[in-house]
Write a protein that holds these residues in place. Structure first.
Motif, short mmCIF file in Angstrom:
data_model
loop_
_atom_site.label_atom_id
_atom_site.label_comp_id
_atom_site.label_asym_id
_atom_site.label_seq_id
_atom_site.Cartn_x
_atom_site.Cartn_y
_atom_site.Cartn_z
N UNK A 40 0.84 -1.21 0.00
CA UNK A 40 0.00 0.00 0.00
C UNK A 40 0.87 1.25 0.00
N UNK A 41 1.92 1.27 0.82
CA UNK A 41 2.81 2.42 0.88
C UNK A 41 3.57 2.61 -0.42
N UNK A 42 3.95 1.52 -1.05
CA UNK A 42 4.66 1.60 -2.33
C UNK A 42 3.76 2.20 -3.40
N UNK A 43 2.52 1.75 -3.46
CA UNK A 43 1.57 2.30 -4.44
C UNK A 43 1.31 3.78 -4.19
N UNK A 44 1.20 4.15 -2.91
CA UNK A 44 1.00 5.56 -2.56
C UNK A 44 2.19 6.40 -3.01
N UNK A 45 3.41 5.91 -2.73
CA UNK A 45 4.62 6.65 -3.10
C UNK A 45 4.73 6.80 -4.62
N UNK A 46 4.42 5.73 -5.34
CA UNK A 46 4.47 5.81 -6.81
C UNK A 46 3.44 6.78 -7.36
N UNK A 47 2.27 6.81 -6.76
CA UNK A 47 1.23 7.75 -7.18
C UNK A 47 1.68 9.18 -6.93
N UNK A 48 2.30 9.43 -5.77
CA UNK A 48 2.79 10.78 -5.45
C UNK A 48 3.92 11.18 -6.39
N UNK A 49 4.76 10.25 -6.77
CA UNK A 49 5.90 10.55 -7.63
C UNK A 49 5.49 10.79 -9.07
N UNK A 50 4.30 10.40 -9.44
CA UNK A 50 3.86 10.53 -10.82
C UNK A 50 3.76 11.99 -11.27
N UNK A 51 3.30 12.86 -10.41
CA UNK A 51 3.15 14.27 -10.78
C UNK A 51 4.49 14.92 -11.10
N UNK A 52 5.50 14.87 -10.20
CA UNK A 52 6.78 15.49 -10.56
C UNK A 52 7.47 14.76 -11.72
N UNK A 53 7.25 13.45 -11.84
CA UNK A 53 7.85 12.71 -12.96
C UNK A 53 7.27 13.20 -14.28
N UNK A 54 5.97 13.44 -14.32
CA UNK A 54 5.34 13.95 -15.53
C UNK A 54 5.83 15.35 -15.87
N UNK A 55 5.98 16.19 -14.84
CA UNK A 55 6.48 17.55 -15.06
C UNK A 55 7.91 17.54 -15.58
N UNK A 56 8.74 16.69 -15.00
CA UNK A 56 10.12 16.56 -15.46
C UNK A 56 10.17 16.05 -16.89
N UNK A 57 9.37 15.07 -17.19
CA UNK A 57 9.31 14.54 -18.55
C UNK A 57 8.90 15.63 -19.54
N UNK A 58 7.94 16.43 -19.15
CA UNK A 58 7.47 17.52 -20.02
C UNK A 58 8.59 18.54 -20.23
N UNK A 59 9.30 18.88 -19.18
CA UNK A 59 10.41 19.84 -19.30
C UNK A 59 11.51 19.30 -20.22
N UNK A 60 11.82 18.03 -20.07
CA UNK A 60 12.89 17.43 -20.87
C UNK A 60 12.50 17.28 -22.33
N UNK A 61 11.24 17.01 -22.61
CA UNK A 61 10.81 16.87 -24.00
C UNK A 61 10.65 18.23 -24.66
N UNK A 62 10.48 19.29 -23.88
CA UNK A 62 10.35 20.64 -24.44
C UNK A 62 11.69 21.31 -24.65
N UNK A 63 12.79 20.66 -24.24
CA UNK A 63 14.13 21.23 -24.41
C UNK A 63 14.60 21.22 -25.87
N UNK A 64 13.93 20.49 -26.73
CA UNK A 64 14.38 20.34 -28.13
C UNK A 64 14.41 21.60 -28.86
#
Length: 64
Positions: A40-64
Protein backbone atom coordinates in the motif's frame (compact mmCIF):
# COMPACT_ATOMS: atom_id res chain seq x y z
CA UNK A 1 8.47 18.31 18.54
CA UNK A 2 11.29 19.56 16.35
CA UNK A 3 14.64 19.59 18.12
CA UNK A 4 16.03 22.66 16.38
CA UNK A 5 19.36 22.41 18.21
CA UNK A 6 19.94 18.95 16.76
CA UNK A 7 19.22 20.28 13.27
CA UNK A 8 21.55 23.26 13.79
CA UNK A 9 24.34 20.95 15.00
CA UNK A 10 23.93 18.75 11.94
CA UNK A 11 24.07 21.83 9.71
CA UNK A 12 27.26 23.00 11.43
CA UNK A 13 28.80 19.59 10.75
CA UNK A 14 27.75 20.06 7.11
CA UNK A 15 25.45 17.02 7.24
CA UNK A 16 23.26 16.77 4.16
CA UNK A 17 20.69 14.63 5.98
CA UNK A 18 19.13 16.55 8.86
CA UNK A 19 16.50 14.01 9.91
CA UNK A 20 16.44 10.24 10.42
CA UNK A 21 13.95 7.65 11.64
CA UNK A 22 14.79 8.56 15.24
CA UNK A 23 13.97 12.27 14.80
CA UNK A 24 11.23 13.31 17.19
CA UNK A 25 9.36 15.32 14.57
CA UNK A 26 8.99 12.24 12.34
CA UNK A 27 7.54 9.92 14.99
CA UNK A 28 3.84 10.66 14.27
CA UNK A 29 4.43 10.01 10.58
CA UNK A 30 6.27 6.76 11.30
CA UNK A 31 3.45 5.58 13.56
CA UNK A 32 0.99 6.22 10.73
CA UNK A 33 3.18 4.48 8.15
CA UNK A 34 3.48 1.37 10.33
CA UNK A 35 -0.30 0.89 10.13
CA UNK A 36 -0.20 0.01 6.42
CA UNK A 37 1.20 -2.90 4.43
CA UNK A 38 4.36 -2.30 2.40
CA UNK A 39 2.49 -2.75 -0.90
CA UNK A 40 0.00 0.00 0.00
CA UNK A 41 2.81 2.42 0.88
CA UNK A 42 4.66 1.60 -2.33
CA UNK A 43 1.57 2.30 -4.44
CA UNK A 44 1.00 5.56 -2.56
CA UNK A 45 4.62 6.65 -3.10
CA UNK A 46 4.47 5.81 -6.81
CA UNK A 47 1.23 7.75 -7.18
CA UNK A 48 2.79 10.78 -5.45
CA UNK A 49 5.90 10.55 -7.63
CA UNK A 50 3.86 10.53 -10.82
CA UNK A 51 3.15 14.27 -10.78
CA UNK A 52 6.78 15.49 -10.56
CA UNK A 53 7.85 12.71 -12.96
CA UNK A 54 5.34 13.95 -15.53
CA UNK A 55 6.48 17.55 -15.06
CA UNK A 56 10.12 16.56 -15.46
CA UNK A 57 9.31 14.54 -18.55
CA UNK A 58 7.47 17.52 -20.02
CA UNK A 59 10.41 19.84 -19.30
CA UNK A 60 12.89 17.43 -20.87
CA UNK A 61 10.81 16.87 -24.00
CA UNK A 62 10.35 20.64 -24.44
CA UNK A 63 14.13 21.23 -24.41
CA UNK A 64 14.38 20.34 -28.13
Amino acid sequence: MLNIEDVKNKQKRKNQILFDRHSTCLQPLLEEIRKYPHKTLTLWALTCAQVPANELNQLLTNDD
